[in-house]
Design an enzyme around this catalytic site. Structure first.
Site, PDB file in Angstrom:
ATOM      1  N   ASP A 136       4.907  -2.391   2.977  1.00 42.93           N
ATOM      2  CA  ASP A 136       4.033  -2.845   1.879  1.00 42.93           C
ATOM      3  C   ASP A 136       4.605  -2.486   0.505  1.00 42.93           C
ATOM      4  O   ASP A 136       3.884  -1.953  -0.355  1.00 42.93           O
ATOM      5  CB  ASP A 136       2.628  -2.214   1.997  1.00 42.93           C
ATOM      6  N   GLU A 139      -3.664 -11.092   4.799  1.00 43.72           N
ATOM      7  CA  GLU A 139      -3.718  -9.846   4.005  1.00 43.72           C
ATOM      8  C   GLU A 139      -2.572  -9.859   3.000  1.00 43.72           C
ATOM      9  O   GLU A 139      -1.841 -10.850   2.872  1.00 43.72           O
ATOM     10  CB  GLU A 139      -3.591  -8.637   4.936  1.00 43.72           C
TER      11      GLU A 139
HETATM   12  O1  FUB Z   1       0.812  -0.732   6.250  1.00 43.54           O
HETATM   13  C1  FUB Z   1      -0.516  -0.877   6.677  1.00 43.54           C
HETATM   14  C2  FUB Z   1      -0.929  -2.302   6.747  1.00 43.54           C
HETATM   15  O2  FUB Z   1       0.071  -3.087   7.362  1.00 43.54           O
HETATM   16  C3  FUB Z   1      -1.122  -2.986   5.427  1.00 43.54           C
HETATM   17  O3  FUB Z   1      -2.271  -2.673   4.773  1.00 43.54           O
HETATM   18  C4  FUB Z   1      -1.056  -4.391   5.869  1.00 43.54           C
HETATM   19  O4  FUB Z   1      -0.896  -5.298   4.823  1.00 43.54           O
HETATM   20  C5  FUB Z   1       0.120  -4.362   6.788  1.00 43.54           C
HETATM   21  O5  FUB Z   1       1.331  -4.509   6.095  1.00 43.54           O
END
Ligand code: FUB
Length: 328
Positions: free
Chosen positions: A40, A209
C-alpha cells in the site's frame, strides 16, 4: 614500432572505448525498491526527496507500526524506522494500514486505518501529526476520525487529496464501496459538502479498495484496486472526470500481473516528477512464486498518458526507473 602497427593499436583502443561507453547500462532504481515485505505504498514529494510510506505487510497482530523510506535518486533509500507506533495510538490493537501523508504549514499529517474495523467503535480511520516527515507521528484525536460503516464502505484505505482551491477531500473505503468526505480546516474533522451531506458514495464499477486521486490538466483521474490483495489477480483500474465528485466511469485497467515478472500488482499511488508531464506509479506486488499473501514488495514504474489524456497500461519491470541525478 612500425607506423601501421601503431595505427592499428590506436584504432583498436578507440573501438574498445566506444564499446565500453555504448554498453554501460544506465543506472536504474531496480524493483523492488527496498528490502522487506511492505504494501500500500503512498509516495509523497518533500523538497527534493521522494518519500514512501507503506504498510508493514505481516500478520494483522504484528502490524503495530510503520516505517518510511526516502530517496533523492530513487536508487539509494534511507529507511526511517517506526515513524508511527502503537505507543502513540491508544486505540490501535492490530492492522495498521495504508498511510496517506500530507504536509501543511510545516505540520505533517499521517492518516491511517487501524484494527481492520468490522463493528462501530473498534477502529477505523485516524489521523496522527508530526513536525517531521520521519515522525514520530502521534495520534491527534485519541479516537478514530471515522469509526462507522457508511454506504457499505469499510473505513480503511484513506487517501487525502488537496484540490487547487485548497479543499481537502478524503477518498476511502473497502468491501467494494468508496466514499468521499471533506476535511475541515484542521484536517482532523469532517465538514459537510455544500448540499449538506457528510459522506458521498462515488463507487465506480469494479471497485474493491485502495482509492487514489490525481489531477492533471484540470482533469480528475480516479484510480482504485480490484480483485483480492492476497492473490495474483489484484490490479488497478481508473476513471476520468471533470469534477472531484465524479461520476467516475471505469475506463480500463492500468496495472496488473505479468507472469514473467510478478503478480497481484495493486494498491498504488502516483507522484509527479520535476520534468514536465513526468509521472511515477508506486505500487506493491507479489514476487513470482510467493505463497504468503503478505509477501508484498514495493515497486516503481513510469506512467504515461496518450494524446487524449488516457492513462496507458503500465508495464511492470525488474529494472524500475532511471536514477535521478539532481534530486526528485
Ligand atoms: O495492507 C492491508 C490491506 O491490503 C489494504 O488495506 C488493502 O488495500 C490491501 O492492499
Amino acid at each position: 614500432m612500425p607506423r601501421m602497427m601503431k595505427e592499428s593499436i590506436l584504432v583498436f583502443l578507440l573501438a574498445a572505448l566506444c564499446c565500453a561507453c555504448a554498453e554501460k547500462p544506465a543506472l536504474k532504481s531496480g524493483n523492488p525498491l527496498f528490502e522487506g515485505w511492505y504494501a500500500d505504498p503512498e509516495g509523497v514529494v518533500f523538497g527534493d526527496e521522494l518519500w514512501i510510506y507503506p504498510t508493514w505487510s505481516h500478520t494483522y497482530g504484528e502490524q503495530l507500526f510503520m516505517d518510511a523510506f526516502s530517496s533523492k535518486d530513487l536508487v539509494h533509500w534511507t529507511r526511517h524506522e517506526k515513524v508511527i507506533t502503537q505507543e502513540n495510538i491508544s486505540w490501535l490493537w492490530q492492522a495498521l494500514w495504508a498511510p496517506s501523508v500530507v504536509e501543511r504549514g510545516g505540520t505533517y499529517y499521517l492518516f491511517f486505518g487501524a484494527n481492520d474495523m468490522h463493528e462501530k467503535g473498534e477502529g477505523g480511520i485516524g489521523v496522527a501529526v508530526a513536525d517531521n516527515p520521519a515522525g514520530p507521528f502521534v495520534d491527534a484525536l485519541g479516537h478514530p476520525l471515522i469509526d462507522e460503516v457508511v454506504n457499505g464502505a469499510q473505513p480503511i484505505d484513506q487517501f487525502v487529496f488537496r484540490d487547487d482551491d485548497g479543499s481537502y477531500y478524503m477518498y476511502y473505503g473497502g468491501w467494494g464501496h468508496c466514499n468521499m468526505v471533506r476535511l475541515g480546516e484542521n484536517l482532523m474533522s469532517l465538514i459537510p459538502f455544500e448540499d449538506g451531506e457528510l459522506y458521498k458514495e462515488i463507487t465506480p464499477q469494479g471497485y474493491v479498495e485502495g482509492p487514489f486521486m490525481l489531477k492533471r490538466n484540470g482533469m480528475y483521474y480516479f484510480m482504485w484496486s480490484e480483485g483480492g490483495w492476497t492473490g495474483p489477480d489484484y490490479h488497478v483500474a481508473y476513471a476520468m472526470s471533470d469534477s472531484p465528485f465524479g461520476p467516475f466511469e471505469r475506463i480500463g485497467t492500468i496495472l496488473e500481473s505479468d507472469p514473467e515478472v510478478a503478480t497481484g500488482a495493486g494498491h498504488h499511488s502516483v507522484v509527479k516528477g520535476k520534468e514536465a508531464d513526468t509521472y511515477y506509479i508506486i505500487y506493491h506486488r507479489h514476487p513470482l512464486g510467493a505463497t504468503d499473501g503478505n509477501n508484498r514488495v514495493v515497486c516503481i514504474e513510469r506512467m504515461y498518458f496518450d494524446e487524449n489524456g488516457h492513462i496507458l497500461p503500465v508495464k511492470i519491470t525488474f529494472e524500475g526507473v532511471p536514477a535521478l541525478t539532481e534530486g526528485f
